[in-house]
Design an enzyme around this catalytic site. Structure first.
Site, short mmCIF file in Angstrom:
data_model
loop_
_atom_site.label_atom_id
_atom_site.label_comp_id
_atom_site.label_asym_id
_atom_site.label_seq_id
_atom_site.Cartn_x
_atom_site.Cartn_y
_atom_site.Cartn_z
N HIS A 1 8.21 -1.62 -1.00
CA HIS A 1 7.46 -2.21 0.13
C HIS A 1 8.48 -2.99 0.97
CE1 HIS A 1 3.94 -4.29 2.05
NE2 HIS A 1 4.96 -5.03 2.44
N LEU A 2 8.80 -2.45 2.14
CA LEU A 2 9.83 -3.06 2.99
C LEU A 2 9.22 -3.49 4.32
CD1 LEU A 2 12.58 -0.31 2.37
CD2 LEU A 2 12.13 -2.37 1.00
N GLU B 1 -3.22 -2.91 2.76
CA GLU B 1 -3.63 -3.93 1.78
C GLU B 1 -5.07 -4.39 1.98
OE1 GLU B 1 -0.10 -6.70 0.80
OE2 GLU B 1 0.41 -5.77 2.69
N LYS C 1 -6.69 -14.09 9.37
CA LYS C 1 -6.77 -12.68 9.79
C LYS C 1 -8.02 -12.08 9.14
CE LYS C 1 -1.80 -11.99 9.99
NZ LYS C 1 -0.73 -11.88 9.03
N GLY D 1 6.55 -1.96 7.22
CA GLY D 1 7.06 -1.65 8.56
C GLY D 1 8.41 -0.95 8.56
N ILE D 2 9.34 -1.41 7.71
CA ILE D 2 10.67 -0.80 7.65
C ILE D 2 10.61 0.50 6.84
CG2 ILE D 2 13.07 -1.09 6.86
CD1 ILE D 2 12.67 -4.15 7.23
N GLY D 3 9.97 0.44 5.68
CA GLY D 3 9.90 1.62 4.81
C GLY D 3 9.23 2.80 5.50
N ARG E 1 -7.90 -12.57 0.25
CA ARG E 1 -6.57 -12.43 -0.32
C ARG E 1 -6.17 -13.79 -0.91
NH1 ARG E 1 -0.82 -12.40 2.54
NH2 ARG E 1 0.36 -11.85 0.69
N GLY F 1 8.56 -9.34 4.32
CA GLY F 1 8.85 -9.56 2.90
C GLY F 1 9.12 -8.19 2.28
N HIS G 1 2.96 -8.70 -3.61
CA HIS G 1 2.67 -7.44 -2.91
C HIS G 1 1.89 -6.48 -3.82
CE1 HIS G 1 6.44 -7.84 -0.11
NE2 HIS G 1 5.36 -8.28 0.51
N ASN H 1 -7.86 -13.22 5.26
CA ASN H 1 -6.54 -13.64 4.81
C ASN H 1 -6.24 -14.96 5.51
OD1 ASN H 1 -3.88 -13.96 4.16
ND2 ASN H 1 -3.23 -11.93 4.83
N ARG I 1 14.35 -14.25 4.04
CA ARG I 1 14.53 -14.77 2.66
C ARG I 1 15.77 -14.15 2.02
NH1 ARG I 1 8.68 -13.20 0.73
NH2 ARG I 1 7.66 -13.87 2.63
P1 ADP Z 1 4.82 -7.84 7.36
O1 ADP Z 1 5.58 -7.94 6.08
O2 ADP Z 1 4.85 -9.12 8.17
O3 ADP Z 1 3.46 -7.19 7.24
P2 ADP Z 1 5.66 -5.31 8.53
O4 ADP Z 1 5.27 -4.51 7.34
O5 ADP Z 1 4.91 -5.08 9.81
O6 ADP Z 1 5.71 -6.86 8.27
O7 ADP Z 1 7.22 -5.01 8.79
C1 ADP Z 1 7.95 -5.67 9.78
C2 ADP Z 1 9.35 -5.08 9.81
O8 ADP Z 1 9.27 -3.67 10.09
C3 ADP Z 1 10.26 -5.69 10.87
O9 ADP Z 1 11.55 -5.92 10.34
C4 ADP Z 1 10.33 -4.58 11.91
O10 ADP Z 1 11.54 -4.61 12.62
C5 ADP Z 1 10.27 -3.36 11.04
N1 ADP Z 1 9.94 -2.16 11.82
C6 ADP Z 1 8.79 -1.85 12.46
N2 ADP Z 1 8.92 -0.68 13.14
C7 ADP Z 1 10.19 -0.25 12.94
C8 ADP Z 1 10.95 0.89 13.36
N3 ADP Z 1 10.42 1.81 14.15
N4 ADP Z 1 12.23 1.00 12.93
C9 ADP Z 1 12.78 0.06 12.15
N5 ADP Z 1 12.13 -1.02 11.70
C10 ADP Z 1 10.85 -1.19 12.09
#
Ligand code: ADP
Length: 400
Positions: free
Chosen positions: A208-209, A384, A14, A330-332, A91, A212, A180, A7, A241
């Protein structure tokens, strides 16, 4: 057999090395600060300690040379000879309307990727740099391009057209493409494996949270709509964004604040979203920590969740029903607080979250809806790079 996944970004490359038959990760790492002082390679073989090496890494070709030499090294490597690399999967962010699936890289494919540069000027040229450098270093190894946009090429025209003069679509390719794609594809495929139910029989929304963010409506296994558009700026609120906004705002602000096009672009992509609204951070963990003390953190969090909720409602309408919602990124995957607010008051759609399962703090693939919920809710970590590796293997087997 091993497959190397690359990537290539502006100052980083990466990589992940897989045994695709066993779906096993052998090593992963990143070269950072390419062309700058303090360039560094971080490398982690799956069964040994992470190492860091610094060096003079002037361009992408030198970066990939570094990656190959560490993958082959006696102490930190995972292969003995370059010939063990069956293929390289790259990618590529934008495949335009040409690519609805991954492609073996040929000179014609490269020409098309060049043609798509106008759509993704920040990404495609860098992806291409990585491809050209790898071709020079591994001339006999087949290479495959895996596009972020490809999965969404199944969208019907009523979902991908903007209400602009039609000639702009014809002349400049102005339409919604979505991104995505590898992540939405991966989690929807995993969902069908987990439930044992074919995707053809399901109406699924994948969210996907990450930094992005995008949502996709997947009906009968095909993406019929997604929240990102011509670029990854449209749709949900993201780390930095803006997501959806009235396009007239951009013109108005450019005029009022005397912004150049570049400055307006930077504002929308780098200083907006959770960062811009909260004034604290783009990182959801920090926003959650500040939620009870800081009004602006609360505002950013609420806008973020409200917008996902709206997309869930609209995609249920677009598909004429809903069977499953999947959270990833990461958030999801990690934020029970986000999932909780997003899904609150959606009982009328048959969505019932199990509070205990949602908050259990478990990792990995899991169902978090109550037993009788008509709509099932899943958390499925995305991967991914594995999709890129598997698709690369599929394409080279097809072409052999
Ligand atoms: P990218 O899109 O760069 O691959 P990620 O999928 O790693 O990013 O997601 C990053 C986001 O996930 C950040 O906003 C981070 O704060 C959030 N995140 C990671 N772990 C947690 C957690 N335990 N609780 C809440 N948010 C989280």
């Amino acid at each position: 057999m091993t497959i190397l996944v690359l990537n290539s970004g502006s100052s980083s490359v990466k990589y992940q090395m897989f045994n695709p038959e066993k779906k096993q990760l052998l090593a992963k790492g990143v070269v950072e600060r390419i062309g700058m002082a303090g360039a560094m390679l971080t490398h982690k073989p799956f069964d040994r300690e992470e190492i860091r090496l610094s060096g003079e890494i002037l361009d992408h070709k030198v970066a990939i040379e570094y990656i190959l030499s560490i993958l082959l090294s006696k102490n930190h490597g995972v292969i003995k000879d370059k010939s063990e690399i069956a293929a390289v999967g790259h990618r590529v962010v934008h495949g335009g309307e040409t690519f609805s699936e991954s492609e073996l890289i040929t000179s014609d494919v490269i020409k098309e990727i060049v043609r798509c540069m106008d759509y993704a000027p920040l990404h495609n040229p860098l992806n291409l740099k990585g491809i050209r450098a790898t071709q020079a270093l591994l001339p006999d190894v087949p290479q495959v391009a895996v596009f972020d946009t490809a999965f969404h090429q199944t969208m019907p025209s009523h979902a991908y057209m903007y209400g602009l003069p039609y000639v702009l679509y014809k002349r400049h390719g102005i339409r919604r493409y979505g991104f995505h794609g590898t992540s939405h594809l991966f989690v929807s495929d995993r969902l069908s494996e987990l439930t044992g139910k074919p995707l053809e029989e399901q109406k699924v929304i994948t969210c996907h949270l990450g930094n992005g963010c995008s949502a996709a409506a997947i009906k009968e296994g095909k993406s019929i709509d997604t929240s990102m558009g011509f670029t990854p700026l449209e749709g949900l609120l993201m780390g930095t964004r803006s997501g959806d906004l009235d396009p007239a705002i951009v013109l108005h602000i450019m005029n009022q604040e005397e912004l150049t096009m570049h400055e307006a672009n930077t504002m929308l992509n780098k200083h907006s979203g959770i960062q811009g609204l909260s004034g604290i951070s783009s990182d959801m963990r920090e926003i959650e920590e500040e939620y009870n003390e800081n009004n602006r953190a609360q505002l950013a969090f609420n806008v973020f969740c409200y917008r996902i909720k709206k997309y869930i409602g609209s995609y249920a309408a677009a598909m004429g029903g809903l069977d499953v919602i999947v959270f990833t990124g990461g958030i999801g995957e990690n934020s029970s607080m986000v999932r909780d607010l997003v899904l609150s008051e959606l009982g009328f759609l048959g969505i019932q979250l199990d509070d205990k399962l949602n908050r259990a703090g478990e990792k990995g693939e899991r169902e978090i809806s109550i037993k009788g919920s008509r709509v099932k809710i899943f958390v499925i970590p995305t991967n991914e790079e594995l999709v890129i590796a598997l698709d690369t293997m599929r394409i080279i087997s097809k072409n052999n």
